[in-house]
Write an enzyme that holds these catalytic residues in place. Structure first.
Site, mmCIF file in Angstrom:
data_model
loop_
_atom_site.group_PDB
_atom_site.id
_atom_site.type_symbol
_atom_site.label_atom_id
_atom_site.label_comp_id
_atom_site.label_asym_id
_atom_site.label_seq_id
_atom_site.Cartn_x
_atom_site.Cartn_y
_atom_site.Cartn_z
ATOM 1 N N GLY A 91 63.543 67.597 5.142
ATOM 2 C CA GLY A 91 62.857 67.352 3.896
ATOM 3 C C GLY A 91 62.964 65.631 3.635
ATOM 4 O O GLY A 91 64.318 64.639 3.207
ATOM 5 N N CYS A 92 61.904 64.767 3.260
ATOM 6 C CA CYS A 92 61.987 63.990 2.453
ATOM 7 C C CYS A 92 62.720 63.933 1.344
ATOM 8 O O CYS A 92 63.448 62.879 0.916
ATOM 9 C CB CYS A 92 60.566 63.142 2.416
ATOM 10 S SG CYS A 92 59.254 64.300 1.430
ATOM 11 N N TYR A 93 62.376 64.744 -0.352
ATOM 12 C CA TYR A 93 63.057 65.150 -0.848
ATOM 13 C C TYR A 93 63.635 65.442 -1.249
ATOM 14 O O TYR A 93 65.212 64.747 -1.614
ATOM 15 C CB TYR A 93 62.521 65.823 -1.627
ATOM 16 C CG TYR A 93 60.853 65.550 -2.577
ATOM 17 C CD1 TYR A 93 60.814 64.035 -3.039
ATOM 18 C CD2 TYR A 93 59.570 66.051 -2.566
ATOM 19 C CE1 TYR A 93 59.461 64.187 -4.256
ATOM 20 C CE2 TYR A 93 58.540 66.001 -2.872
ATOM 21 C CZ TYR A 93 58.405 65.338 -3.412
ATOM 22 O OH TYR A 93 57.064 64.625 -3.886
#
Length: 309
Positions: free
Chosen positions: A115-117
């Site tokens: 995921g980006c986070y």
């Protein structure tokens, strides 16, 4: 050697970004379906099974369905959805995460994009946990803001069409964001981090911060020790960089439009307070750039081929 690649969901935000990075490459043949055949089950099944590599840019359930349609042991899959990020049998597609991770990805038949986070969080935290500077039983907090493109087409249209006007929009207020399990598992922590995400009124870019009370931690590491540990973890990387500057400001757009990931260790040495800060593009190293990097590693290409650095 040329490799064929089919992007299932190539008309979406992440898919279009991947196409942009792969277009024109002499080592890639893009398999495409006409608009009127993209939702044809037979056409999709054929494309999924004919390609050397499949990149899934789909909602979770649709991603699982696509994997189930692959009935050969040759096609290799990169899933950009959240469907398989904590699933057994899937390699975690963050080549820099562990010293052996790129080798695991290179041999894997099934790879899940981070995921980006979690990309920002894990890049900051995992090397420190591995080195023992952050205890595995420490409860961490992670504060993060993303450009609105992270919400996909619907959110982009809401912001750019004037339907959404908020400058800052906090969400997941019940502390149950779907990325929490991914963060905990791949950082190898005993407790889930306290994750507080928000969307801001800019198209792309991301800032992920992890505050640390160094003075209260068992080993009481200094800022220099934290920075040096991160720098050693990513030494030689062309994609992840650790800066030792002390900027007056950090902007969400600092790494927007690129596929790089920038890490900094900031804070107050006298008080023993640290701010670990990661900046990246939520559509770059946080999504499309990560998928292309994983494709490069799996196919034996230059890991940075096609990336914007």
């Amino acid at each position: 050697m040329r490799r064929s690649v089919f992007i299932d969901g190539g008309a979406g935000t992440t898919g279009l970004e991947i196409v942009e990075r792969l277009a024109g490459r002499a080592d890639i043949d893009l398999v495409t379906l006409a608009d009127d055949r993209r939702k044809d089950p037979a056409a999709r099944r054929a494309a999924l099974n004919d390609a050397d590599f499949v990149i899934l840019c789909l909602p979770d359930d649709a991603a699982r369905e696509s994997v189930a349609l692959i009935d050969n042991d040759r096609t290799r899959v990169i899933d950009a959805s959240t469907a398989h990020r904590t699933a057994d049998g899937w390699a975690y597609g963050f080549p820099e995460l562990e010293p052996s991770q790129a080798g695991i990805i290179a041999e894997a038949a099934r790879v899940t994009n981070p995921g980006c986070y979690p990309t920002g969080f894990l890049a900051l935290v995992r090397p420190l946990v591995r080195a023992g500077l952050i205890p595995v039983d420490w409860t961490l907090s992670v504060n993060a803001v993303s450009g609105y493109s992270g919400g996909g087409r619907q959110m982009i249209e809401a912001y750019e069409g004037g339907g959404e006007t908020s400058a800052w929009r906090g969400y997941a207020l019940g502390l149950d964001h779907k990325h929490v399990a991914e963060m905990q598992r791949h950082a190898r922590l005993e407790h889930p981090p306290i994750f507080t995400p928000a969307v801001v009124q800019t198209l792309r870019g991301m800032v992920v911060e992890v505050p640390l009370p160094l003075h209260a931690m068992p080993r009481r590491p200094g800022l220099d020790a934290v920075r040096e540990t991160l720098a050693a973890a990513y030494e030689g990387s062309r994609i992840v960089r650790v800066l030792d500057d002390e900027p007056a400001l950090i902007r969400i757009e600092d790494d927007a439009g690129t596929d790089r990931l920038t890490l900094r260790v900031l804070g107050n040495a006298d008080r023993g307070h640290a701010r670990l800060v990661a900046t990246l593009d939520n559509l770059g190293k946080g999504a499309a750039g990560a998928a292309v990097q994983n494709l490069n590693v799996m196919a034996g290409f230059d890991p940075a081929a096609g990336l914007v650095l």
